[in-house]
Design a protein around this motif. Sequence first.
Motif, short mmCIF file in Angstrom:
data_model
loop_
_atom_site.label_atom_id
_atom_site.label_comp_id
_atom_site.label_asym_id
_atom_site.label_seq_id
_atom_site.Cartn_x
_atom_site.Cartn_y
_atom_site.Cartn_z
N HIS A 60 0.82 -1.22 0.00
CA HIS A 60 0.00 0.00 0.00
C HIS A 60 0.85 1.27 0.00
O HIS A 60 0.32 2.36 -0.20
CB HIS A 60 -0.94 0.00 1.21
N GLY A 61 2.14 1.12 0.19
CA GLY A 61 3.01 2.28 0.11
C GLY A 61 3.55 2.52 -1.27
O GLY A 61 4.47 3.34 -1.46
N THR A 62 2.99 1.85 -2.28
CA THR A 62 3.51 1.99 -3.65
C THR A 62 2.46 2.46 -4.65
O THR A 62 2.75 2.55 -5.84
CB THR A 62 4.09 0.65 -4.14
N PHE A 63 1.23 2.76 -4.17
CA PHE A 63 0.18 3.07 -5.14
C PHE A 63 0.39 4.43 -5.82
O PHE A 63 -0.25 4.72 -6.84
CB PHE A 63 -1.21 3.02 -4.48
N ILE A 64 1.30 5.26 -5.31
CA ILE A 64 1.55 6.55 -5.94
C ILE A 64 2.15 6.37 -7.33
O ILE A 64 2.05 7.25 -8.18
CB ILE A 64 2.49 7.40 -5.05
N PHE A 65 2.75 5.21 -7.59
CA PHE A 65 3.37 4.96 -8.90
C PHE A 65 2.34 4.52 -9.96
O PHE A 65 2.65 4.54 -11.15
CB PHE A 65 4.45 3.88 -8.79
N ALA A 66 1.16 4.10 -9.52
CA ALA A 66 0.17 3.60 -10.47
C ALA A 66 -0.45 4.75 -11.26
O ALA A 66 -0.93 5.72 -10.67
CB ALA A 66 -0.92 2.83 -9.74
N PRO A 67 -0.46 4.68 -12.59
CA PRO A 67 -1.08 5.75 -13.39
C PRO A 67 -2.59 5.58 -13.44
O PRO A 67 -3.14 4.54 -13.08
CB PRO A 67 -0.46 5.52 -14.77
N GLU A 68 -3.27 6.62 -13.86
CA GLU A 68 -4.71 6.52 -14.12
C GLU A 68 -4.93 5.66 -15.37
O GLU A 68 -4.13 5.72 -16.31
CB GLU A 68 -5.31 7.91 -14.34
N PRO A 69 -5.98 4.84 -15.45
CA PRO A 69 -7.04 4.65 -14.46
C PRO A 69 -6.75 3.53 -13.45
O PRO A 69 -7.59 3.21 -12.62
CB PRO A 69 -8.23 4.25 -15.32
N ALA A 70 -5.53 2.96 -13.51
CA ALA A 70 -5.20 1.86 -12.59
C ALA A 70 -4.99 2.37 -11.17
O ALA A 70 -4.99 1.57 -10.23
CB ALA A 70 -3.95 1.14 -13.09
N TYR A 71 -4.82 3.66 -11.00
CA TYR A 71 -4.51 4.24 -9.69
C TYR A 71 -5.54 3.83 -8.63
O TYR A 71 -5.18 3.30 -7.58
CB TYR A 71 -4.46 5.77 -9.83
N GLY A 72 -6.81 4.05 -8.90
CA GLY A 72 -7.85 3.73 -7.92
C GLY A 72 -7.96 2.24 -7.65
O GLY A 72 -8.17 1.83 -6.51
N TRP A 73 -7.82 1.44 -8.69
CA TRP A 73 -7.91 -0.01 -8.53
C TRP A 73 -6.74 -0.55 -7.70
O TRP A 73 -6.94 -1.35 -6.79
CB TRP A 73 -7.93 -0.69 -9.90
N TYR A 74 -5.53 -0.09 -8.02
CA TYR A 74 -4.35 -0.56 -7.30
C TYR A 74 -4.38 -0.10 -5.85
O TYR A 74 -4.06 -0.87 -4.92
CB TYR A 74 -3.09 -0.04 -7.98
N LEU A 75 -4.78 1.16 -5.62
CA LEU A 75 -4.89 1.68 -4.26
C LEU A 75 -5.86 0.83 -3.44
O LEU A 75 -5.57 0.44 -2.30
CB LEU A 75 -5.33 3.14 -4.31
N SER A 76 -7.02 0.54 -4.02
CA SER A 76 -8.05 -0.22 -3.30
C SER A 76 -7.62 -1.65 -3.03
O SER A 76 -7.91 -2.21 -1.96
CB SER A 76 -9.35 -0.21 -4.11
N ALA A 77 -6.92 -2.26 -3.99
CA ALA A 77 -6.48 -3.64 -3.82
C ALA A 77 -5.43 -3.76 -2.72
O ALA A 77 -5.49 -4.66 -1.86
CB ALA A 77 -5.94 -4.19 -5.13
N THR A 78 -4.46 -2.84 -2.71
CA THR A 78 -3.41 -2.90 -1.69
C THR A 78 -3.94 -2.50 -0.31
O THR A 78 -3.37 -2.90 0.71
CB THR A 78 -2.23 -1.98 -2.06
N ALA A 79 -5.04 -1.76 -0.28
CA ALA A 79 -5.63 -1.37 1.01
C ALA A 79 -6.17 -2.60 1.76
O ALA A 79 -6.28 -2.56 2.99
CB ALA A 79 -6.75 -0.36 0.79
N ILE A 80 -6.51 -3.67 1.04
CA ILE A 80 -7.00 -4.88 1.71
C ILE A 80 -5.93 -5.45 2.63
O ILE A 80 -6.19 -5.79 3.80
CB ILE A 80 -7.43 -5.93 0.66
N GLY A 81 -4.69 -5.55 2.12
CA GLY A 81 -3.60 -6.04 2.96
C GLY A 81 -3.33 -5.12 4.14
O GLY A 81 -3.04 -5.58 5.25
N LEU A 82 -3.44 -3.81 3.92
CA LEU A 82 -3.23 -2.85 5.00
C LEU A 82 -4.27 -3.01 6.10
O LEU A 82 -3.94 -3.00 7.29
CB LEU A 82 -3.27 -1.43 4.44
N ILE A 83 -5.53 -3.17 5.71
CA ILE A 83 -6.60 -3.31 6.69
C ILE A 83 -6.42 -4.61 7.50
O ILE A 83 -6.62 -4.62 8.72
CB ILE A 83 -7.97 -3.28 5.99
N ILE A 84 -6.03 -5.68 6.83
CA ILE A 84 -5.74 -6.92 7.55
C ILE A 84 -4.59 -6.71 8.53
O ILE A 84 -4.61 -7.18 9.68
CB ILE A 84 -5.41 -8.06 6.57
N SER A 85 -3.59 -5.94 8.10
CA SER A 85 -2.44 -5.65 8.96
C SER A 85 -2.86 -4.86 10.19
O SER A 85 -2.36 -5.09 11.30
CB SER A 85 -1.38 -4.88 8.17
#
Length: 294
Positions: A60-85
Amino acid sequence: MSTQVHRPTENPEALILEAWAQGLMVGALVVMTAITYANMRSGVLLHKLILLELVLALPHGTFIFAPEPAYGWYLSATAIGLIISWSLHNVIAWLKNKAFMNRPVSVFYIGTIILVQPYWVLEIYANFAYFNEINPAIYEKIRPWEALLRDPWWIYTTCNIFWVIKTHYNFKITELVRECPRFGLVLGSICLSIIFLVLDILSAIGVFQGAMKRGINPFWKLCFIFKCLCDTIILDDFKTALDQLRARWLAQQGVANHFSLEYGNHPTFDREPRSSPTRAVHSSKHPYTVEHHA
């Protein structure tokens, strides 16, 4: 207010702040992961959970590198691991602190962690809907409540460890820090995590709305870094660490034997008091040590 939340490429200040916060979080987690792996012992569940907590949050500390339109999808996907953490951190806090809790408190502690999991399922969807412009209203309504379902256990753990140090081990904070600087780092990290937790709440309710772009919040990352640091500085549970520290202090004072502290009716401690000519130490039943953390 516009409901659009995009990668902050059009706002250099917001981009710098978000990139800095993510870089700091990833760098800190990488270092803590390496230290944890180097010091963990096989067969110790607590050590494995701490390592898992760090690894799950890293992407979740790498989503700033994702370009649009993948930005929102990548951010949301990595947030799942963060929430579990985040939830795993509360379980780790319970394991580290449960020796200082009686059974009803311990059951309530871990039971309430389980009961709030449906909220995190909702937040996973709300996060996806917000950053992909599907239904931002859900996330906007529940985000201010996030800390209430994430951090009360950590606040209790913080208060409890200070209380235990003061009452059961009869250490002054300055004496503890002088005797074991590592424990001083733990206590300092605890205090910093609480400070950034408060700032995160203020940011979530809009106090810093005019100072930061919508969707940019570095405070939760700083809070998370210091919470993880508390876990990795001393991998073992707090009772084991304090018992080892107290035993070493007694040895340095020339006391030949370890003495047990009478804890009255507290059901979580040994109840075999022995007379002690000096401050007492509660003898640990756990096989762990703290000396291996370089």
